[in-house]
Design a protein around this motif. Structure first.
Motif, PDB file in Angstrom:
ATOM      1  N   LEU A   1       0.802  -1.201  -0.018  1.00  0.00           N
ATOM      2  CA  LEU A   1      -0.051  -0.014  -0.074  1.00  0.00           C
ATOM      3  C   LEU A   1       0.980   1.317  -0.024  1.00  0.00           C
ATOM      4  N   GLY A   2       0.514   2.068  -1.018  1.00  0.00           N
ATOM      5  CA  GLY A   2       1.198   3.536  -0.842  1.00  0.00           C
ATOM      6  C   GLY A   2       0.402   4.254   0.109  1.00  0.00           C
ATOM      7  N   ALA A   3       0.856   5.509   0.509  1.00  0.00           N
ATOM      8  CA  ALA A   3       0.031   6.335   1.001  1.00  0.00           C
ATOM      9  C   ALA A   3       0.700   7.840   0.939  1.00  0.00           C
ATOM     10  N   ILE A   4      -0.644   8.855   0.653  1.00  0.00           N
ATOM     11  CA  ILE A   4      -0.318  10.264   0.245  1.00  0.00           C
ATOM     12  C   ILE A   4      -0.900  10.978   1.590  1.00  0.00           C
ATOM     13  N   ASN A   5      -0.262  11.944   1.972  1.00  0.00           N
ATOM     14  CA  ASN A   5      -0.780  12.875   2.949  1.00  0.00           C
ATOM     15  C   ASN A   5      -1.034  14.162   2.343  1.00  0.00           C
ATOM     16  N   VAL A   6      -2.382  14.481   2.295  1.00  0.00           N
ATOM     17  CA  VAL A   6      -2.888  15.718   1.726  1.00  0.00           C
ATOM     18  C   VAL A   6      -3.238  16.633   2.832  1.00  0.00           C
ATOM     19  N   THR A   7      -2.492  17.717   3.001  1.00  0.00           N
ATOM     20  CA  THR A   7      -2.672  18.590   4.327  1.00  0.00           C
ATOM     21  C   THR A   7      -2.507  20.033   3.934  1.00  0.00           C
ATOM     22  N   GLY A   8      -3.186  20.817   4.749  1.00  0.00           N
ATOM     23  CA  GLY A   8      -3.070  22.346   4.558  1.00  0.00           C
ATOM     24  C   GLY A   8      -4.650  22.833   4.566  1.00  0.00           C
TER      25      GLY A   8
END
Length: 753
Positions: free
Chosen positions: A534-541
């Motif tokens: 599993l890949g994981a991308i953090n979308v933040t802001g």
């Protein structure tokens, strides 16, 4: 045929060693010192074909070989080229018995073992098999011209390496022209002219009748008082047993002082099934006590240095070794230990005559120091032979990071982006707009089965039963001693299915840890490690929710909620959480679709000011929020109370891993705590000492400059002083104020909006 010595050709004949070729040309490999021609001393060492510390007496001369003598006042020069060295292979062999040394005693031992029906492997440096060490599990490591041998003995190792000739210690023993009896015979047999030869018997009979080519001008008995000359020997002064001295001019001095066993391999294998036979097991001869001259040529230790450390109270071999460094060089004490033993015996007897003949005490004082591998110097290629470096894993976004110009580094066991060229712009993208980061390295493990809830209740210090389906909870992970081992999330799907997250550094250990406890407690659970798949991308802001709505997230999740959604045509498990202090969503997805998801998010967020952020920015953001990094901010004895996170424990639970230890340690007074500090810029370095009223009270674990707060913020360990934590301390010579964490957005409103 020629070798090249210090840029000049030197002729050699078939069968010559490099040492013989150099002696023919009037060259001394190490500028001076007694030559033994058997690999025992440090005086034949030179740099051969770019490899330093090669024993020229055991290296066959080859046409065009480049030989450089060592500098007289420095270490050997490093190679000027940066080309990769030759790959060295390693073979693993197995047998019952290994015999090292094929002299008379070694041959007899090998024959005896073979007659008993045992498989035998014999090694001998004279046939190019040079043993460098014996290691636990009876592994013998040897260097050969074809590569390294790793030989595994099932029964025993027999050391039949013989004995080395003792080298003389007297003023001038650094000169050229001094040899041992065996070296004299060897060089004469090779036709090397030694000029006028003086033979000195000093404790050992010297018979050179088999070397008629030697021009022996004197054969004396007694002790060498001095070797005379500038760089090369010109005369030797010998004192007989009656105290009369005699000076004889000569070109070569052959000195016989006795023998000392070659027992380094035996001494490094204490406790293993290793025994010495033949001369390797003999008692060492004791030369006269050295009063002047170089005792250890490797480390340039003189007899005066031995006296100096004796006067300072170092009266045993191991202490003298450490105080002078004698015996720590290339010959590993073969040349100097006999004289160190003689020195200690004489000084001990003089200091306490009543102790003689206290053999037990003297043997302890004089005993050769512990030997450690390696007996012979190795190149890094030889050391690494047979070892396999596990490739540093890369996330599914590695190519994207490099395409965007990221500065990559190995962190937490993975290749990860440190920054993309403008860390400050990355920081403000998170604080003011939207940013994405690669968090695929986080440990992701699925636990399911009938006992899943019961298993996690015993494992974690929180009440897992109170976590609702579709919700997540931050948790500490404790070991049996109640110390913080890791942290992460428990994410509940149902009473029989949970997803656990771990730190990047802790993920490799997590699966083993879970399986070990599940088996030990006989729990009916299934454990699936999804970290790599599993890949994981953090979308933040602040604009993260807006970006994800564009990408297909119809309904924003609440803080610490999770669920499934299709984002940019990629099936994702979406986690609403925050490590940065801003609105954040982690998108876990099949790793083969990481690049597609990343590129779509970058495209959809172009007008929102989107930028990717690397670890440099992430660490800066997390520190402003006071988030602890296990392993950086914690130590091996960090308890939840010490790091100020007792709120993560539920001591009213019946039991959890580490609870008895927590109950015990909570009864003792708090001695130190992980706390926050702030002070004007610039930020201090991590590891800086923390001082209070001139006393050391702790150290900084994390430090950064906070752009949003316009000051430096830090975490650090602080000792209690008179039962309380100081409110002000000195860090890096400046005043720092202790403050509560988090430093930024103390109410946490921005992450929960």
């Amino acid at each position: 045929m020629n070798i090249i010595v210090n840029t000049m050709p030197a002729a050699f004949e078939a069968g010559d060693s490099v040492l013989v070729a150099m002696q023919r040309a009037g060259q001394h490999p190490n500028h001076g010192g007694c030559l033994c021609a058997e690999g025992d001393c440090p005086h034949c060492l030179a740099t051969v074909n770019g490899v330093a510390y090669v024993r020229t007496c055991q290296t066959s001369a080859q046409p065009g070989m480049i030989v450089e003598t060592f500098p007289t006042d420095d270490y050997p020069r490093l190679p000027k080229n940066t080309q990769r060295g030759q790959t060295v292979s390693a073979r693993n062999l197995h047998c019952d018995v290994v015999v090292i040394g094929m002299g008379e005693a070694g041959q007899a031992a090998a024959a005896e073992a073979a007659a008993a029906g045992k498989s035998v492997i014999s090694l001998d440096d004279k046939t190019g098999q040079e043993v460098v060490g014996i290691y636990p599990e009876l592994m013998v490591v040897a260097r050969t011209s074809e590569g390294m041998l790793h030989i595994h003995a099932h029964d025993e190792v027999i050391v039949a390496t013989g004995a080395a000739e003792i080298q003389p210690v007297a003023p001038g023993n650094h000169l050229r022209g001094i040899v041992t009896p065996r070296a004299a015979a060897h060089l004469a047999a090779k036709g090397v002219a030694l000029g006028r030869v003086v033979v000195v018997e000093s404790g050992m009979a010297v018979d050179l009748s088999a070397s008629p080519a030697l021009n022996i001008v004197a054969h004396l008995k007694g002790q060498v008082l001095q070797f005379e000359g500038l760089d090369t020997l010109q005369a030797v002064v010998v004192q007989d047993d009656n105290g009369h001295s005699q000076r004889v001019e000569c070109d070569t001095a052959v000195v016989g002082l006795g023998l000392t066993p070659r027992d380094l391999l035996v001494r490094m294998a204490a406790g293993l099934r290793v025994r010495a036979v033949g001369d390797a097991a003999r008692e060492a001869d004791l030369p006269p006590c050295p009063n002047a001259g170089i005792v250890c040529s490797c480390s340039k230790v003189s007899a005066a240095d031995l006296q100096r450390v004796w006067d300072q109270g170092f009266h045993e071999m191991e202490l003298v070794k450490r105080a002078t460094l004698a015996g720590t060089g290339p010959c590993q004490g073969v040349a100097c230990v006999p004289h160190m033993r003689s020195f200690l015996a004489a000084r001990t007897a003089a200091a306490d005559p009543n102790a003689m003949p206290d053999i037990a005490r003297l043997s302890k004082v004089q005993a050769p120091f512990t030997a450690r591998p390696v007996v012979r110097q190795l190149t890094l290629g030889e050391v690494a032979a047979g070892a396999h470096y596990h490739a540093t894993p890369r996330t599914g976004l590695d190519a994207e990071h490099r395409r965007l110009g990221a500065v990559m580094d190995r962190i937490g066991g993975w290749w990860r982006p440190w920054h993309y060229g403008n860390p400050l712009a990355e920081y403000w993208a998170v604080r003011e707009a939207v940013s994405i980061g690669d968090v695929s390295t986080l440990g992701k493990i699925l636990v399911s089965g009938p006992d899943a809830l019961a298993f996690l209740e015993r494992l974690y210090p929180t009440k897992v039963s109170t976590i609702a389906a579709g919700r997540s909870r931050y948790v500490l992970i404790l070991d049996e001693r109640g110390y913080v081992m890791d942290d992460g999330l428990i994410c509940k799907d149902s009473d029989t299915r949970y997803t656990l997250t771990f730190t990047s550094g802790g993920s490799s250990h997590a699966e083993m840890w879970l399986r070990d406890w599940a088996e030990g407690w006989n729990m009916d659970v299934r454990i699936l490690n999804q970290t790599m798949s599993l890949g994981a991308i953090n979308v933040t802001g602040p604009l993260a929710t807006q970006l994800l709505q564009r990408a297909g997230l119809a309904q924003p999740y609440k803080f610490m909620q999770h669920g499934h959604a299709v984002i940019a045509d990629v099936p994702c498990r979406v986690y609403r959480l925050s490590f940065t202090g801003e609105v954040s969503y982690e998108l876990h997805h099949p790793v083969d679709q990481s690049a597609k998801l990343w590129r779509t998010l970058m495209t959809l967020g172009a007008d929102l000011g989107i930028r990717p952020h690397g670890l440099q920015t992430l660490l800066q953001l997390r520190l402003e929020k006071g988030h602890v990094i296990v392993g950086q901010d914690t130590d091996f004895d960090s308890t939840p109370r010490r790091i100020g996170m007792e709120w993560a424990l539920r001591m009213d639970k019946a039991d959890f891993l580490g609870k008895p230890a927590i109950e015990r340690t909570n009864k003792t007074a708090l001695d130190k705590q992980l706390v926050g500090f702030e002070m004007p810029a610039p930020a201090t370095f991590e590891g800086a000492n923390i001082m209070h009223e001139g006393e050391y009270v702790g150290y900084v674990t994390s430090s950064t400059y906070s752009p949003v707060l316009s000051k430096a913020v830090m975490l650090g360990w602080l000792k209690l002083v008179n039962g309380a934590l100081p409110s002000e301390v000195m860090i890096d010579g400046r005043t720092a104020r202790r403050v509560d964490v988090p430093f930024y957005d103390k109410e946490g409103a921005r992450a929960r909006v």
